[in-house]
Design an enzyme around this catalytic site. Structure first.
Site, PDB file in Angstrom:
ATOM      1  N   ARG A 186       0.810  -1.225   0.000  1.00  0.00           N
ATOM      2  CA  ARG A 186       0.000   0.000   0.000  1.00  0.00           C
ATOM      3  C   ARG A 186       0.842   1.274   0.000  1.00  0.00           C
ATOM      4  NH1 ARG A 186      -4.960  -1.203  -0.070  1.00  0.00           N
ATOM      5  NH2 ARG A 186      -5.634   0.941   0.329  1.00  0.00           N
ATOM      6  N   LEU A 187       2.062   1.158  -0.490  1.00  0.00           N
ATOM      7  CA  LEU A 187       2.941   2.323  -0.635  1.00  0.00           C
ATOM      8  C   LEU A 187       2.797   2.860  -2.063  1.00  0.00           C
ATOM      9  CD1 LEU A 187       6.043   1.003   1.338  1.00  0.00           C
ATOM     10  CD2 LEU A 187       4.241   2.562   2.120  1.00  0.00           C
TER      11      LEU A 187
END
Length: 198
Positions: free
Chosen positions: A175-176
């Protein structure tokens, strides 16, 4: 997939749309359209992008529909494209203006005949007592126009969303995600860019 920054958002968007056109199984030009309702509550639905130029993003609809009435009262909108197979999303916020009559005529002429009939037969967003009523109206309009050309209804046209903000989102591990935002204050001003935390 590398996230390449283009000098203007239209160039980047077009490259992403071109790629989506090769990978998405259905309607790569589908976009969520958010408008402001009469009660101030936002409403959203899916429409199809039918044009893109230096002025913005173009779609067509019945101007008496709910979205048409909302855009007449509040000529601003948000768009969102989501291409699941590419794990990408583009959000567009902007001001809305009607397309020219010539643009609407040109696009209407290339629509399938059944869609042209439907534009006359459907009182879009109004209550409908039964499917049979709609089918009867379609039959009546089909008979009325026969084999001749079907003119564009006066209540059917297009809108152009001219962006003041565009955000490009690319999925990344853990989720970066990559997020890049283009903004401008006015149409004649250049774009500024900044990255956002995911």
């Amino acid at each position: 997939m590398d996230f390449v920054v283009a000098p203007d958002p239209y160039t980047l968007f077009q490259s992403w749309l071109d790629e989506a056109s090769r990978t998405e199984p259905n309607d790569p030009n589908a976009m969520s359209l958010a408008t402001i309702g009469a009660d101030g509550i936002p409403t959203v639905r899916i429409v199809l992008l039918k044009g893109l130029d230096d002025g913005g993003f173009v779609f067509y609809t019945n101007t008496l529909s709910r979205k048409g009435r909302e855009l007449a009262a509040h000529p601003v909108a948000g768009l969102c494209f989501h291409w699941k197979s590419l794990r990408r999303q583009v959000r567009v916020d902007g001001r809305v203006s009607p397309v020219t009559a010539q643009e609407a005529d040109d696009y209407y002429r290339v629509r399938p005949r059944g869609s042209q009939i439907g534009a006359w037969a459907s009182a879009q967003s109004q209550p409908l007592d039964s499917r049979a009523t709609l089918e009867r109206r379609v039959a009546e309009e089909t008979a009325r126009f026969g084999e001749g050309d079907i003119p564009r209804p006066p209540h059917w046209s297009g809108y152009r969303v001219t962006p003041v903000r565009m955000e490009f989102w690319q999925d990344r591990e853990f989720r970066l995600h990559d997020r890049l935002v283009y903004t401008r204050d006015a149409e004649d001003k250049g774009w500024t860019t900044e990255r956002l935390y995911p």
